[in-house]
Write a protein that holds these residues in place. Sequence first.
Motif, PDB file in Angstrom:
ATOM      1  N   PRO A   1       7.199  12.752  10.512  1.00  0.00           N
ATOM      2  CA  PRO A   1       5.749  12.985  10.564  1.00  0.00           C
ATOM      3  C   PRO A   1       5.043  11.824  11.258  1.00  0.00           C
ATOM      4  CG  PRO A   1       6.587  13.416   8.362  1.00  0.00           C
ATOM      5  CD  PRO A   1       7.729  12.867   9.157  1.00  0.00           C
ATOM      6  N   ARG A   2       5.564  10.612  11.056  1.00  0.00           N
ATOM      7  CA  ARG A   2       4.931   9.442  11.642  1.00  0.00           C
ATOM      8  C   ARG A   2       4.906   9.535  13.161  1.00  0.00           C
ATOM      9  NH1 ARG A   2       6.518   3.268  10.008  1.00  0.00           N
ATOM     10  NH2 ARG A   2       5.143   2.244  11.497  1.00  0.00           N
TER      11      ARG A   2
ATOM     12  N   ARG B   1       4.782  11.219   2.357  1.00  0.00           N
ATOM     13  CA  ARG B   1       5.628  11.765   3.416  1.00  0.00           C
ATOM     14  C   ARG B   1       4.758  12.378   4.507  1.00  0.00           C
ATOM     15  NH1 ARG B   1       9.906  15.165   5.220  1.00  0.00           N
ATOM     16  NH2 ARG B   1       9.295  17.235   4.579  1.00  0.00           N
ATOM     17  N   TYR B   2       3.734  13.070   4.063  1.00  0.00           N
ATOM     18  CA  TYR B   2       2.794  13.688   4.997  1.00  0.00           C
ATOM     19  C   TYR B   2       2.087  12.620   5.827  1.00  0.00           C
ATOM     20  CZ  TYR B   2      -2.159  15.072   5.611  1.00  0.00           C
ATOM     21  OH  TYR B   2      -3.426  15.240   6.052  1.00  0.00           O
ATOM     22  N   ALA B   3       1.836  11.452   5.210  1.00  0.00           N
ATOM     23  CA  ALA B   3       1.160  10.375   5.930  1.00  0.00           C
ATOM     24  C   ALA B   3       2.139   9.568   6.789  1.00  0.00           C
ATOM     25  CB  ALA B   3       0.444   9.457   4.954  1.00  0.00           C
ATOM     26  N   GLY B   4       3.400   9.965   6.801  1.00  0.00           N
ATOM     27  CA  GLY B   4       4.342   9.323   7.694  1.00  0.00           C
ATOM     28  C   GLY B   4       5.233   8.271   7.068  1.00  0.00           C
ATOM     29  N   ALA B   5       5.219   8.157   5.749  1.00  0.00           N
ATOM     30  CA  ALA B   5       6.056   7.150   5.103  1.00  0.00           C
ATOM     31  C   ALA B   5       7.504   7.641   5.046  1.00  0.00           C
ATOM     32  CB  ALA B   5       5.551   6.877   3.688  1.00  0.00           C
TER      33      ALA B   5
ATOM     34  N   GLY C   1      -1.851  18.275  -3.794  1.00  0.00           N
ATOM     35  CA  GLY C   1      -0.433  17.969  -3.844  1.00  0.00           C
ATOM     36  C   GLY C   1       0.081  17.241  -2.610  1.00  0.00           C
ATOM     37  N   VAL C   2      -0.541  17.497  -1.458  1.00  0.00           N
ATOM     38  CA  VAL C   2      -0.042  16.901  -0.224  1.00  0.00           C
ATOM     39  C   VAL C   2      -1.104  16.034   0.450  1.00  0.00           C
ATOM     40  CG1 VAL C   2       0.845  17.390   2.082  1.00  0.00           C
ATOM     41  CG2 VAL C   2       1.587  18.779   0.162  1.00  0.00           C
ATOM     42  N   GLY C   3      -2.326  16.512   0.451  1.00  0.00           N
ATOM     43  CA  GLY C   3      -3.352  15.866   1.261  1.00  0.00           C
ATOM     44  C   GLY C   3      -3.954  14.611   0.698  1.00  0.00           C
ATOM     45  N   SER C   4      -3.688  14.308  -0.579  1.00  0.00           N
ATOM     46  CA  SER C   4      -4.341  13.132  -1.146  1.00  0.00           C
ATOM     47  C   SER C   4      -3.465  12.514  -2.228  1.00  0.00           C
ATOM     48  CB  SER C   4      -5.685  13.529  -1.758  1.00  0.00           C
ATOM     49  OG  SER C   4      -5.477  14.420  -2.834  1.00  0.00           O
TER      50      SER C   4
ATOM     51  N   ASP D   1      -2.277  22.284   0.776  1.00  0.00           N
ATOM     52  CA  ASP D   1      -2.370  21.829  -0.605  1.00  0.00           C
ATOM     53  C   ASP D   1      -3.068  20.467  -0.621  1.00  0.00           C
ATOM     54  OD1 ASP D   1      -2.047  21.036  -3.164  1.00  0.00           O
ATOM     55  OD2 ASP D   1       0.118  21.378  -3.262  1.00  0.00           O
TER      56      ASP D   1
ATOM     57  N   MET E   1      -4.821   6.445   4.749  1.00  0.00           N
ATOM     58  CA  MET E   1      -3.436   6.886   4.607  1.00  0.00           C
ATOM     59  C   MET E   1      -2.681   6.937   5.942  1.00  0.00           C
ATOM     60  SD  MET E   1      -2.473  10.273   2.554  1.00  0.00           S
ATOM     61  CE  MET E   1      -3.027  10.066   0.891  1.00  0.00           C
ATOM     62  N   LYS E   2      -3.386   7.311   6.995  1.00  0.00           N
ATOM     63  CA  LYS E   2      -2.667   7.483   8.261  1.00  0.00           C
ATOM     64  C   LYS E   2      -2.886   6.348   9.258  1.00  0.00           C
ATOM     65  CE  LYS E   2      -1.575  12.273   8.204  1.00  0.00           C
ATOM     66  NZ  LYS E   2      -1.759  13.591   8.799  1.00  0.00           N
TER      67      LYS E   2
ATOM     68  N   TYR F   1       0.841  -1.199   0.000  1.00  0.00           N
ATOM     69  CA  TYR F   1       0.000   0.000   0.000  1.00  0.00           C
ATOM     70  C   TYR F   1       0.871   1.240   0.000  1.00  0.00           C
ATOM     71  CZ  TYR F   1      -2.838   3.744   1.900  1.00  0.00           C
ATOM     72  OH  TYR F   1      -3.438   4.943   2.098  1.00  0.00           O
TER      73      TYR F   1
ATOM     74  N   LEU G   1       7.399  17.923   9.097  1.00  0.00           N
ATOM     75  CA  LEU G   1       7.787  17.890   7.689  1.00  0.00           C
ATOM     76  C   LEU G   1       9.008  18.769   7.414  1.00  0.00           C
ATOM     77  CD1 LEU G   1       4.210  18.067   6.189  1.00  0.00           C
ATOM     78  CD2 LEU G   1       5.779  16.178   5.867  1.00  0.00           C
ATOM     79  N   ARG G   2       9.402  19.573   8.407  1.00  0.00           N
ATOM     80  CA  ARG G   2      10.531  20.469   8.186  1.00  0.00           C
ATOM     81  C   ARG G   2      11.405  20.453   9.426  1.00  0.00           C
ATOM     82  NH1 ARG G   2      11.631  24.695   4.769  1.00  0.00           N
ATOM     83  NH2 ARG G   2       9.640  24.404   3.739  1.00  0.00           N
TER      84      ARG G   2
ATOM     85  N   ARG H   1       4.652  13.290  -1.938  1.00  0.00           N
ATOM     86  CA  ARG H   1       4.472  14.320  -0.906  1.00  0.00           C
ATOM     87  C   ARG H   1       3.375  13.898   0.060  1.00  0.00           C
ATOM     88  NH1 ARG H   1       3.395  19.742  -3.612  1.00  0.00           N
ATOM     89  NH2 ARG H   1       3.644  20.615  -1.525  1.00  0.00           N
ATOM     90  N   ALA H   2       2.313  13.307  -0.493  1.00  0.00           N
ATOM     91  CA  ALA H   2       1.236  12.834   0.380  1.00  0.00           C
ATOM     92  C   ALA H   2       1.752  11.704   1.258  1.00  0.00           C
ATOM     93  CB  ALA H   2       0.056  12.366  -0.460  1.00  0.00           C
TER      94      ALA H   2
ATOM     95  N   ASN I   1       1.808   9.726  -5.081  1.00  0.00           N
ATOM     96  CA  ASN I   1       2.078  11.079  -4.622  1.00  0.00           C
ATOM     97  C   ASN I   1       3.055  11.031  -3.448  1.00  0.00           C
ATOM     98  OD1 ASN I   1       2.109  13.709  -3.796  1.00  0.00           O
ATOM     99  ND2 ASN I   1      -0.109  13.935  -3.638  1.00  0.00           N
TER     100      ASN I   1
ATOM    101  N   ILE J   1       2.170  11.909  14.176  1.00  0.00           N
ATOM    102  CA  ILE J   1       0.870  11.272  13.952  1.00  0.00           C
ATOM    103  C   ILE J   1       0.558  10.341  15.120  1.00  0.00           C
ATOM    104  CG2 ILE J   1      -0.422   9.653  12.493  1.00  0.00           C
ATOM    105  CD1 ILE J   1       1.294  10.769  10.129  1.00  0.00           C
TER     106      ILE J   1
ATOM    107  N   HIS K   1      -3.217  16.720  10.696  1.00  0.00           N
ATOM    108  CA  HIS K   1      -2.763  17.840   9.887  1.00  0.00           C
ATOM    109  C   HIS K   1      -3.678  17.967   8.669  1.00  0.00           C
ATOM    110  CE1 HIS K   1       0.670  19.480   7.117  1.00  0.00           C
ATOM    111  NE2 HIS K   1      -0.269  20.373   7.340  1.00  0.00           N
ATOM    112  N   ILE K   2      -4.310  19.115   8.554  1.00  0.00           N
ATOM    113  CA  ILE K   2      -5.096  19.391   7.353  1.00  0.00           C
ATOM    114  C   ILE K   2      -4.243  20.309   6.503  1.00  0.00           C
ATOM    115  CG2 ILE K   2      -7.198  20.457   6.469  1.00  0.00           C
ATOM    116  CD1 ILE K   2      -8.316  19.737   9.382  1.00  0.00           C
ATOM    117  N   PRO K   3      -3.628  19.762   5.458  1.00  0.00           N
ATOM    118  CA  PRO K   3      -2.614  20.539   4.749  1.00  0.00           C
ATOM    119  C   PRO K   3      -3.238  21.597   3.838  1.00  0.00           C
ATOM    120  CG  PRO K   3      -2.839  18.388   3.750  1.00  0.00           C
ATOM    121  CD  PRO K   3      -3.796  18.426   4.890  1.00  0.00           C
TER     122      PRO K   3
ATOM    123  N   LEU L   1       1.242   4.237  -2.632  1.00  0.00           N
ATOM    124  CA  LEU L   1       1.005   5.612  -2.176  1.00  0.00           C
ATOM    125  C   LEU L   1       2.181   6.502  -2.551  1.00  0.00           C
ATOM    126  CD1 LEU L   1      -0.847   7.467  -0.547  1.00  0.00           C
ATOM    127  CD2 LEU L   1       0.340   6.759   1.506  1.00  0.00           C
TER     128      LEU L   1
END
Lengths: 371, 660
Positions: free
Chosen positions: B353-354, A250-254, B370-373, B367, B385-386, A237, B334-335, A247-248, A245, B357, B363-365, A241
């Motif tokens: 980020p993990r 990384r944001y989700a913790g991968a 580009g980032v959220g989905s 973008d 995803m999380k 998965y 993320l930074r 960036r998504a 994307n 979490i 986090h509601i990004p 993912l």
Amino acid sequence: MSLPKISLVRRTEDVPKWMPLVTTLGAVLLAFVIGGIILKSIGANPFYIYGYFFKGAFGSLGSFSDVMVKASPLILIGLGCSLAFRMRLWNIGAEGQFFMGAFFASLVPLVPLVPMETTPKIVVLTLMGFLGMIGGALYGFIPGYLKAKFNINEIIVTLMLNYIVVFWNNYWIFGKWSDSGFQMTKTFPKAAWLPRLADLAGQYKVFSGITLHAGVLFGLLAALIVHIILNNSNWGYMINLIGDNPRAARYAGADIAKNTILVFMLSGALAGLAGMVEVSGVVHRLQERISTSYGFSGVIVAWLAKLNPWAVIVVSILFGALIVASREIQPSGISFLLQGIILFLVISSDVLLKYKFQLTRSAKVKDEVAA
Amino acid sequence: MARFEPSLEYLYEFNLMSYLEPKADSATVEPVVELRDIVLRFPGVLANDHVNFKMYPGEIHALLGENGAGKSSLMNVLIGLYRPTSGQIIINGEPVSFNSPKDAIAKGVGMVHQHFMLVQNQTVTENIILGLDQPRFFLNLKKYDEEVRQLAESVGVNIDPTAKIWQLSVGEQQRVEILKILYRGAQILIMDEPTAVLAPQEAEELMETLRGMAGQGKSIAFISHKLNEVRAVADRLTILRRGQATAEGVPVEGMSREQLATLMVGREVIFNQRRSDKEPGEVILKLENVSALNNKNLPALHNINLELRQGEILGIAGVAGNGQSELVECVTGLRSCQGKIILNGENIANKSPRFSIAQGLSHIPEDRIGVGSAPNLSITKNVIMKNYREKPISKHWQLDYKAAKTHAEGLKSSYDIIAPNVETQARKLSGGNLQKLILARELSSVPQIVVAMQPTRGLDVGAIEGVQELLIGRRDEGCAILLVSEELDELMRLSDRIAVMYEGEIVGIMEDEDADIQTIGLMMTGSLRMDGKEDLPGHNLLQKEPETEAPADEKAESQPPLAMADPIEPEEAPLQEPLQTFIDDAKTAQEETLASEDPKNFKQEVNERIEKFFDSIEEQDVEEKPAKPDLPERPLTEAEEKERVLRKVLGDKYPEDGEK
């Protein structure tokens, strides 16, 4: 009066599930038709040639076994490429990883790492398979690490590494292990040979001279494993993912760097295993030319199979058949011609999944009709 | 007596918006564009349902509506991207049929899309002439540069034709898109949500440009769902709701925000304060001297100190690009940064980020796409995803897609994500639905803290309300929310405290009671700071020059914060008295009849009342006509008009000829 215009309209709805299969098969069929037209135009009888092709590939148990022998490394390499491509890692270094796998596997009988006379065959072969995978994985680690840490383009790195391994192997083949000066090593002891159907000829007469070896089982098993990884595991998965994307992801913790390296190594390991299968199952020695560019064909196989592990098997068999059939036909380029047309058409057939054709009449036509 | 203008409330009540005829400059002026009775049907969706749309020369016509209301679809019909299922397109009095945008531009109709279609490595001029038949072979770029420069000057746009696209700001890129259309000779411009991507200042400049072009006789269709913007720039507007027009070519003047919002979403929208009545709890997130660099390795954050408590919304105000994104990225892992970020006693600075979490941070990004989905993956795969590593979705290494699907279906219904099913790809969702998906994922995990960046940007009024309600709901359950927004209205409405950022520093934190837009505006523009320090921020950041010389009040005058331009104040258009009584009557009648559940009776009642009402209109009309000679003649007779109105009101129940 002008003719109605045909235009491509982007599909707004999802295509039915059978559609991709039908368009792909249609494309293959069309490729044969076009190939037939070309054959006809140079004065040959396409039906006769295709018949011969078919007979050459599937006509007897022997020829089919040859097809499967050719398909085995393609399946493994195609699977490895599919895995990497799912994550949008453009590993075109399967050729190099294949050779590195062959080299590492060959260490077992050539050094030798275990006493060849006394060690049971199963241990030798397991060790060879294991080392083959390590070799491929290490060779996949280099581009993976460079990509993950320094964002160095993996296409360039893998492509260059393909050439390096050729010279690496040549050094050992010519310099260390040469069989009385030829460009090949001595034949491996029997313990390092993958079991073949021909080995059973004593019991079953049909199998005499059948070269199909156990490597094909590795391919099928690998397809199952890759399928489970991609479709039924957390890791798969995440690969999907990251591929869709990053960036998504990384944001989700991968952890993208870690996964880049891991996927590259697994992709390389599969290609490395293909190298082991080829030296241990077919040539039984390390030599300069083991591969008829399996590594590059594997990339094409992965694409034609649309990165689906089961489709990789089917496409590999088709490619194996084309390779075997090319022995029957002169000039042998005809099967490459067909390969090219198939690749072209199958990839173009994607248009049908994204667009549909629509007949439109321009306003002018309507006015004319009205007048 | 003033000219009769039926109240929107009334018209809306009976769905009679199309009753209004457009206010043309004079009866003789022909519309440049007319879309007549457009129906656009997609499989399963009626995108446009008998919509009429007219544009006159020199006007800015706003097309207002929620996401998915059919605004863009209608305009895509006009430029030939979609072919209408039925209906007519008339340009300059001539019926046309477009097969592609190329046909449309040949007739002078061009569209500036929300997402620009520019080649990053080419110059402005190269982009503008790209795809044209001229020049045929040799490219005399200098000549074209000159042409582009002249064109830009003629519409009052300031741009360097030799600049490469990647060197331009988003606003400048948009200007290139406009020039591209104008260069092709467009007289009719369609702007698809042009301000969605712009900073407030850029939006203001765009408005100026548009007004200038309208002044030159060009017609501009302006798709938007921002009410203030429409009221500021448009002459007339058409409002779409679920594919139907609830207002067709109505003058914007005199319409209040509330009226527009009601027409758009079909119900009252509340623009009131939503402060928490509970005392905030313990400090859950603490930032200590956090500093960080931006993507260009320049200092972006400088010694940020913040505290966020349970059950409160801390708003972060500031003009875009003053460090808000970097702040959010530091908090969410993320930074990398210097300093301490303490969440629940754990330092989460420079962790993955993990890690955050796992600490209960959602986090509601900013973008979404580009980032959220993951756009090509299904809704199911996007909502897990999380939590895909957690039971029941995951069992050891295995992912249970059945459990994931059940989870997704639950979220789809409880968060009201509109999609055919949970296997739908995320990219096929509208902006509002995609945001709902992200909220569903982020809020359903019962977070301890939510970091939301621009959670309502680009959404329509109805969706904004929904998002805000969800955030407030979580806040009331004790969740701490860090809300970064450029919409001051939103911050004022939701926040319990507001911190203002300027040039990478927090220049002041205010309790909501003390906060007023004026003060925040001054702080956002760096003219005032309230954290006790003497100097204005910016002196310690390399990229900006010190701005300490100018006295505070002078600076405030020279660069007033944009968001202040339109403070929320209830604006009620005065209702004419007879109309008000009529509406009251109608309402009571409707309630009575609905209560009695006698459709026939109701029909009669409505019939009578409408008849009566039109009589009264007639009277007034006769009186007013001399005052407004430009009112166009009504093409329908009274009887026809009545029938049309009845059809609208009664819909399917309208008796066809046979039954009569």
